[in-house]
Write a protein that holds these residues in place. Structure first.
Motif, PDB file in Angstrom:
ATOM      1  N   ALA A  16       0.882  -1.281   0.096  1.00  0.00           N
ATOM      2  CA  ALA A  16       0.139  -0.099  -0.048  1.00  0.00           C
ATOM      3  C   ALA A  16       0.723   1.349  -0.042  1.00  0.00           C
ATOM      4  CB  ALA A  16      -0.782   0.001   1.251  1.00  0.00           C
ATOM      5  N   ALA A  17       1.941   1.086   0.588  1.00  0.00           N
ATOM      6  CA  ALA A  17       3.062   2.238   0.704  1.00  0.00           C
ATOM      7  C   ALA A  17       3.805   2.310  -0.839  1.00  0.00           C
ATOM      8  CB  ALA A  17       4.037   2.254   1.830  1.00  0.00           C
ATOM      9  N   GLY A  18       3.470   1.441  -1.801  1.00  0.00           N
ATOM     10  CA  GLY A  18       4.057   1.811  -3.056  1.00  0.00           C
ATOM     11  C   GLY A  18       5.603   0.943  -3.051  1.00  0.00           C
ATOM     12  N   ARG A  19       5.884   0.223  -2.169  1.00  0.00           N
ATOM     13  CA  ARG A  19       7.389  -0.404  -2.087  1.00  0.00           C
ATOM     14  C   ARG A  19       7.052  -1.619  -2.846  1.00  0.00           C
ATOM     15  NH1 ARG A  19       7.741  -0.109   4.422  1.00  0.00           N
ATOM     16  NH2 ARG A  19       5.531  -1.001   3.854  1.00  0.00           N
ATOM     17  N   LEU A  20       8.089  -2.068  -3.680  1.00  0.00           N
ATOM     18  CA  LEU A  20       8.071  -3.244  -4.352  1.00  0.00           C
ATOM     19  C   LEU A  20       8.833  -4.506  -3.796  1.00  0.00           C
ATOM     20  CD1 LEU A  20       7.644  -4.492  -7.452  1.00  0.00           C
ATOM     21  CD2 LEU A  20       9.867  -3.506  -7.968  1.00  0.00           C
ATOM     22  N   TYR A  21       8.076  -5.648  -3.751  1.00  0.00           N
ATOM     23  CA  TYR A  21       8.869  -6.857  -3.262  1.00  0.00           C
ATOM     24  C   TYR A  21       9.103  -7.584  -4.386  1.00  0.00           C
ATOM     25  CZ  TYR A  21       6.807  -5.106   1.409  1.00  0.00           C
ATOM     26  OH  TYR A  21       6.714  -4.680   2.522  1.00  0.00           O
ATOM     27  N   ILE A  22      10.412  -8.303  -4.232  1.00  0.00           N
ATOM     28  CA  ILE A  22      10.664  -9.116  -5.420  1.00  0.00           C
ATOM     29  C   ILE A  22      11.395 -10.330  -4.747  1.00  0.00           C
ATOM     30  CG2 ILE A  22      12.501  -9.243  -7.407  1.00  0.00           C
ATOM     31  CD1 ILE A  22      12.749  -6.157  -6.890  1.00  0.00           C
ATOM     32  N   ALA A  23      10.770 -11.595  -5.225  1.00  0.00           N
ATOM     33  CA  ALA A  23      11.130 -12.861  -5.015  1.00  0.00           C
ATOM     34  C   ALA A  23      12.245 -13.282  -5.680  1.00  0.00           C
ATOM     35  CB  ALA A  23       9.839 -13.658  -4.680  1.00  0.00           C
ATOM     36  N   THR A  24      13.577 -13.940  -5.168  1.00  0.00           N
ATOM     37  CA  THR A  24      14.147 -14.411  -5.975  1.00  0.00           C
ATOM     38  C   THR A  24      14.466 -16.181  -5.557  1.00  0.00           C
ATOM     39  OG1 THR A  24      16.127 -13.771  -4.307  1.00  0.00           O
ATOM     40  CG2 THR A  24      15.629 -12.201  -5.939  1.00  0.00           C
ATOM     41  N   GLY A  25      15.435 -16.756  -6.357  1.00  0.00           N
ATOM     42  CA  GLY A  25      15.835 -18.030  -5.903  1.00  0.00           C
ATOM     43  C   GLY A  25      17.120 -17.980  -6.048  1.00  0.00           C
ATOM     44  N   GLY A  26      17.621 -19.223  -5.079  1.00  0.00           N
ATOM     45  CA  GLY A  26      18.990 -19.749  -4.918  1.00  0.00           C
ATOM     46  C   GLY A  26      19.994 -18.654  -4.457  1.00  0.00           C
ATOM     47  N   ALA A  28      14.982 -15.216  -0.945  1.00  0.00           N
ATOM     48  CA  ALA A  28      14.971 -14.363  -0.413  1.00  0.00           C
ATOM     49  C   ALA A  28      14.057 -13.529  -1.269  1.00  0.00           C
ATOM     50  CB  ALA A  28      16.506 -13.433  -0.489  1.00  0.00           C
ATOM     51  N   VAL A  29      13.317 -12.421  -0.365  1.00  0.00           N
ATOM     52  CA  VAL A  29      12.406 -11.519  -0.816  1.00  0.00           C
ATOM     53  C   VAL A  29      13.012  -9.996  -0.452  1.00  0.00           C
ATOM     54  CG1 VAL A  29      10.273 -10.495  -0.703  1.00  0.00           C
ATOM     55  CG2 VAL A  29      10.538 -12.771  -0.426  1.00  0.00           C
ATOM     56  N   TYR A  30      13.266  -9.326  -1.628  1.00  0.00           N
ATOM     57  CA  TYR A  30      13.732  -7.954  -1.571  1.00  0.00           C
ATOM     58  C   TYR A  30      12.955  -6.900  -1.561  1.00  0.00           C
ATOM     59  CZ  TYR A  30      18.378 -10.144  -2.345  1.00  0.00           C
ATOM     60  OH  TYR A  30      19.463 -10.907  -1.968  1.00  0.00           O
ATOM     61  N   ARG A  31      13.028  -5.802  -0.651  1.00  0.00           N
ATOM     62  CA  ARG A  31      12.029  -4.548  -0.909  1.00  0.00           C
ATOM     63  C   ARG A  31      12.630  -3.457  -1.448  1.00  0.00           C
ATOM     64  NH1 ARG A  31       9.192  -3.317   4.768  1.00  0.00           N
ATOM     65  NH2 ARG A  31      11.134  -2.800   5.513  1.00  0.00           N
ATOM     66  N   VAL A  32      12.167  -2.829  -1.972  1.00  0.00           N
ATOM     67  CA  VAL A  32      12.655  -1.496  -2.722  1.00  0.00           C
ATOM     68  C   VAL A  32      11.597  -0.360  -2.761  1.00  0.00           C
ATOM     69  CG1 VAL A  32      13.440  -0.359  -4.862  1.00  0.00           C
ATOM     70  CG2 VAL A  32      13.653  -2.925  -4.549  1.00  0.00           C
ATOM     71  N   ALA A  86      16.958   4.602  -4.567  1.00  0.00           N
ATOM     72  CA  ALA A  86      16.684   3.689  -3.570  1.00  0.00           C
ATOM     73  C   ALA A  86      17.332   2.218  -3.849  1.00  0.00           C
ATOM     74  CB  ALA A  86      15.361   3.176  -3.301  1.00  0.00           C
ATOM     75  N   LYS A  87      17.823   1.541  -2.966  1.00  0.00           N
ATOM     76  CA  LYS A  87      18.741   0.271  -3.151  1.00  0.00           C
ATOM     77  C   LYS A  87      17.837  -0.707  -2.541  1.00  0.00           C
ATOM     78  CE  LYS A  87      23.246   1.958  -3.723  1.00  0.00           C
ATOM     79  NZ  LYS A  87      23.129   1.852  -5.136  1.00  0.00           N
ATOM     80  N   PRO A  88      17.861  -1.859  -3.073  1.00  0.00           N
ATOM     81  CA  PRO A  88      16.867  -3.257  -2.751  1.00  0.00           C
ATOM     82  C   PRO A  88      17.690  -3.611  -1.346  1.00  0.00           C
ATOM     83  CG  PRO A  88      17.686  -3.513  -4.859  1.00  0.00           C
ATOM     84  CD  PRO A  88      18.276  -2.455  -4.502  1.00  0.00           C
ATOM     85  N   GLU A  89      16.425  -3.757  -0.519  1.00  0.00           N
ATOM     86  CA  GLU A  89      16.933  -4.339   1.089  1.00  0.00           C
ATOM     87  C   GLU A  89      16.461  -5.829   1.194  1.00  0.00           C
ATOM     88  OE1 GLU A  89      15.386  -1.683   3.955  1.00  0.00           O
ATOM     89  OE2 GLU A  89      13.310  -2.267   3.365  1.00  0.00           O
ATOM     90  N   VAL A  90      17.122  -6.734   1.910  1.00  0.00           N
ATOM     91  CA  VAL A  90      16.684  -7.876   2.003  1.00  0.00           C
ATOM     92  C   VAL A  90      15.441  -7.807   3.056  1.00  0.00           C
ATOM     93  CG1 VAL A  90      17.149 -10.256   3.110  1.00  0.00           C
ATOM     94  CG2 VAL A  90      18.701  -9.272   1.592  1.00  0.00           C
ATOM     95  N   PHE A  91      14.441  -8.216   2.579  1.00  0.00           N
ATOM     96  CA  PHE A  91      13.058  -8.121   3.596  1.00  0.00           C
ATOM     97  C   PHE A  91      13.001  -9.355   4.409  1.00  0.00           C
ATOM     98  CE2 PHE A  91       8.420  -8.252   4.037  1.00  0.00           C
ATOM     99  CZ  PHE A  91       8.247  -7.493   4.992  1.00  0.00           C
ATOM    100  N   PHE A  92      13.280 -10.653   3.802  1.00  0.00           N
ATOM    101  CA  PHE A  92      12.755 -11.916   4.196  1.00  0.00           C
ATOM    102  C   PHE A  92      13.694 -12.967   3.559  1.00  0.00           C
ATOM    103  CE2 PHE A  92      10.806 -16.232   3.713  1.00  0.00           C
ATOM    104  CZ  PHE A  92      10.638 -16.363   5.213  1.00  0.00           C
ATOM    105  N   LYS A  93      14.236 -13.865   4.139  1.00  0.00           N
ATOM    106  CA  LYS A  93      15.442 -14.916   3.622  1.00  0.00           C
ATOM    107  C   LYS A  93      15.102 -16.032   4.213  1.00  0.00           C
ATOM    108  CE  LYS A  93      20.144 -15.313   2.603  1.00  0.00           C
ATOM    109  NZ  LYS A  93      21.523 -14.603   2.520  1.00  0.00           N
ATOM    110  N   SER A  94      15.295 -17.320   3.491  1.00  0.00           N
ATOM    111  CA  SER A  94      15.123 -18.572   3.965  1.00  0.00           C
ATOM    112  C   SER A  94      16.070 -19.482   3.406  1.00  0.00           C
ATOM    113  CB  SER A  94      13.392 -19.109   3.672  1.00  0.00           C
ATOM    114  OG  SER A  94      13.368 -19.340   2.383  1.00  0.00           O
ATOM    115  N   ASP A  95      16.129 -20.736   3.638  1.00  0.00           N
ATOM    116  CA  ASP A  95      17.007 -21.651   3.275  1.00  0.00           C
ATOM    117  C   ASP A  95      16.548 -22.214   1.770  1.00  0.00           C
ATOM    118  OD1 ASP A  95      18.726 -21.465   5.336  1.00  0.00           O
ATOM    119  OD2 ASP A  95      17.936 -23.079   6.435  1.00  0.00           O
TER     120      ASP A  95
END
Length: 119
Positions: free
Chosen positions: A5-15, A18-22, A29-38
């Motif tokens: 709702a704030a206009g931030r972009l979330y991008i999921a990646t593989g291998g 991780a989910v990055y937020r921009v 603005a640089k992407p930041e790691v928002f969520f990471k898993s194994d």
């Protein structure tokens, strides 16, 4: 990819997964790691009712809800190994597509990170 709702972009990646937020509204603005898993993240749905992004994984077939603070918890474990697509309906219902046989993984295991100790 999805926006909150704030206009931030979330991008999921593989291998590794991780989910990055921009914050695309901020110039440079640089992407930041928002969520990471194994696990590898293969899909990122829209936002749940409270505005949290939902994501699917490859390996265990998990659907995660990610809190505004970037903490994830499992909403659903599919009988298949990979969540290939997610979508969230207007009423908050999450629909997930999955593929793959959980009893057999054709990919080699991810390398273990960290050091173990014995006492």
């Amino acid at each position: 990819m999805t926006f909150d709702a704030a206009g931030r972009l979330y991008i999921a990646t593989g291998g590794p997964g991780a989910v990055y937020r921009v914050d695309v509204a901020k110039p440079g603005a640089k992407p930041e790691v928002f969520f990471k898993s194994d696990e590898a993240a293969h899909s990122l749905a829209g936002l749940g009712r409270q505005g949290q992004p939902d994501r699917g994984s490859d390996g265990s077939g998990l659907v995660y809800r990610i809190s505004p603070l970037g903490k994830g918890y499992v909403l659903f474990e599919a009988p298949r190994r990979e969540i290939t697509a997610l979508t969230v309906a207007a009423n908050g219902t999450i629909y997930a597509a999955s593929v793959g046989d959980k009893s057999r993984n054709p990919l080699p295991p991810l390398p273990v990170q960290g050091a173990g100790t014995m006492t």
